[in-house]
Design an enzyme around this catalytic site. Structure first.
Site, short mmCIF file in Angstrom:
data_model
loop_
_atom_site.label_atom_id
_atom_site.label_comp_id
_atom_site.label_asym_id
_atom_site.label_seq_id
_atom_site.Cartn_x
_atom_site.Cartn_y
_atom_site.Cartn_z
N LYS A 9 0.84 -1.20 0.00
CA LYS A 9 0.00 0.00 0.00
C LYS A 9 0.88 1.26 0.00
CE LYS A 9 -4.03 -2.18 2.21
NZ LYS A 9 -5.07 -2.03 3.26
N TYR A 49 -11.93 -3.31 -4.22
CA TYR A 49 -12.54 -3.32 -2.89
C TYR A 49 -14.06 -3.39 -2.94
CZ TYR A 49 -8.12 -2.42 -0.41
OH TYR A 49 -6.87 -2.53 0.14
N PHE A 57 -16.13 2.65 5.87
CA PHE A 57 -14.75 3.06 5.57
C PHE A 57 -14.42 2.99 4.08
CE2 PHE A 57 -14.72 -1.45 6.84
CZ PHE A 57 -14.09 -2.04 5.75
N ARG A 85 -1.45 -14.48 4.59
CA ARG A 85 -2.30 -13.80 5.58
C ARG A 85 -1.66 -13.86 6.97
NH1 ARG A 85 -6.76 -10.59 4.13
NH2 ARG A 85 -7.72 -11.14 6.11
N THR A 91 -5.68 -7.24 10.65
CA THR A 91 -5.98 -6.04 9.84
C THR A 91 -5.53 -4.76 10.55
OG1 THR A 91 -7.89 -7.20 8.93
CG2 THR A 91 -7.86 -4.80 8.69
N ARG A 102 2.25 -6.29 9.26
CA ARG A 102 1.46 -5.19 9.81
C ARG A 102 1.86 -4.87 11.25
NH1 ARG A 102 -4.25 -7.34 7.31
NH2 ARG A 102 -4.28 -6.09 5.40
N ASN A 112 -2.15 0.19 6.72
CA ASN A 112 -1.66 -1.07 7.29
C ASN A 112 -0.74 -1.83 6.31
OD1 ASN A 112 -3.67 -1.86 5.58
ND2 ASN A 112 -4.79 -3.11 7.03
N HIS A 115 -1.97 -5.37 1.45
CA HIS A 115 -3.21 -6.11 1.19
C HIS A 115 -2.81 -7.53 0.81
CE1 HIS A 115 -6.99 -7.44 -0.60
NE2 HIS A 115 -6.23 -7.97 -1.55
N GLU A 126 -8.78 -11.29 -7.82
CA GLU A 126 -7.88 -10.16 -7.59
C GLU A 126 -6.68 -10.19 -8.53
OE1 GLU A 126 -8.96 -9.30 -2.90
OE2 GLU A 126 -7.01 -10.16 -3.38
N1 UDP Z 1 -10.30 -1.05 6.94
C1 UDP Z 1 -10.53 0.16 7.57
N2 UDP Z 1 -11.38 0.19 8.65
C2 UDP Z 1 -12.00 -0.94 9.11
C3 UDP Z 1 -11.76 -2.16 8.46
C4 UDP Z 1 -10.90 -2.18 7.39
O1 UDP Z 1 -9.97 1.19 7.18
O2 UDP Z 1 -12.74 -0.86 10.10
C5 UDP Z 1 -9.38 -1.08 5.80
C6 UDP Z 1 -8.06 -1.76 6.13
O3 UDP Z 1 -7.01 -1.00 5.57
C7 UDP Z 1 -8.18 -3.11 5.49
C8 UDP Z 1 -9.09 -2.85 4.30
O4 UDP Z 1 -9.98 -1.84 4.74
O5 UDP Z 1 -6.90 -3.63 5.11
C9 UDP Z 1 -9.89 -4.04 3.84
O6 UDP Z 1 -10.59 -4.57 4.95
P1 UDP Z 1 -10.61 -6.13 5.25
O7 UDP Z 1 -11.64 -6.36 6.30
O8 UDP Z 1 -10.75 -6.87 3.96
O9 UDP Z 1 -9.18 -6.40 5.91
P2 UDP Z 1 -7.90 -7.18 5.34
O10 UDP Z 1 -8.41 -8.31 4.47
O11 UDP Z 1 -7.09 -6.17 4.55
O12 UDP Z 1 -7.18 -7.67 6.56
MG MG Z 2 -9.71 -8.28 2.88
#
Ligand code: UDP
Ligand code: MG
Length: 143
Positions: A9, A49, A57, A85, A91, A102, A112, A115, A126
């Site tokens: 990112k 997304y 968000f 992961r 996250t 992270r 964070n 992705h 993706e």
């Molecule tokens: N995100 C955020 N606020 C939240 C949850 C997620 O800004 O409350 C952002 C965060 O940067 C995250 C992305 O949205 O990486 C996608 O969310 P997801 O739940 O898919 O998390 P990830 O798969 O990236 O762990």
């Molecule tokens: Mg995700």
């Protein structure tokens, strides 16, 4: 073979962490099969997304990921989605373990650093969002 799409990112690229992050994934023995740097536009970000379209968000997420260049890469390997992961951590960097990407580098839940695809099925979609079929390279990964 299973694939995973990762994005370094903007906060990762801007702080010069791209190489470090790719190294951590290569050191897992995973095979890098495609990579590109790009400045995503709104259309691409919204497509990537799309699953979060109705989340509060969503707009901040799209604005952030389009704010500065990112690095997209595809890794291949057995159980690659789960392994990446795990290497990424939770996250929210405040809740990610030290030693995860992270946990070590994330600034906040938005910034964070990385992705990573959350299932092999999502990964296939993706990968297609960021790469054409001919971009995926084939070779033998030496240990
Ligand atoms: N995100 C955020 N606020 C939240 C949850 C997620 O800004 O409350 C952002 C965060 O940067 C995250 C992305 O949205 O990486 C996608 O969310 P997801 O739940 O898919 O998390 P990830 O798969 O990236 O762990
Ligand atoms: Mg995700």
């Amino acid at each position: 073979m299973e694939k995973s799409l990762i994005l370094v990112k903007p906060d990762g690229v801007e702080r010069g962490l791209t190489g470090t992050i790719l190294s951590r994934l290569e050191e897992l023995g995973l095979k890098l099969v495609a990579i590109r740097m790009l400045h995503a536009d709104k259309e691409l970000a919204e497509r990537h997304y799309a699953v979060h379209r109705d989340k509060p968000f969503f707009n901040d997420l799209v604005n952030y990921i389009t704010s500065s260049p990112i690095v997209a890469a595809v890794f291949e390997g057995e159980d690659v989605v789960n392994r990446i992961r795990k290497a990424c951590g939770a996250t929210d960097p405040a809740k990610s373990e030290k030693g995860t990407i992270r946990g070590d580098f994330g600034l906040d839940i938005g910034r964070n650093t990385i992705h990573a695809s959350d299932s092999p099925e999502t990964a296939a979609i993706e990968v297609d969002t960021f790469f054409a079929g001919g971009d995926i390279c084939q070779y033998t990964r030496m240990r």
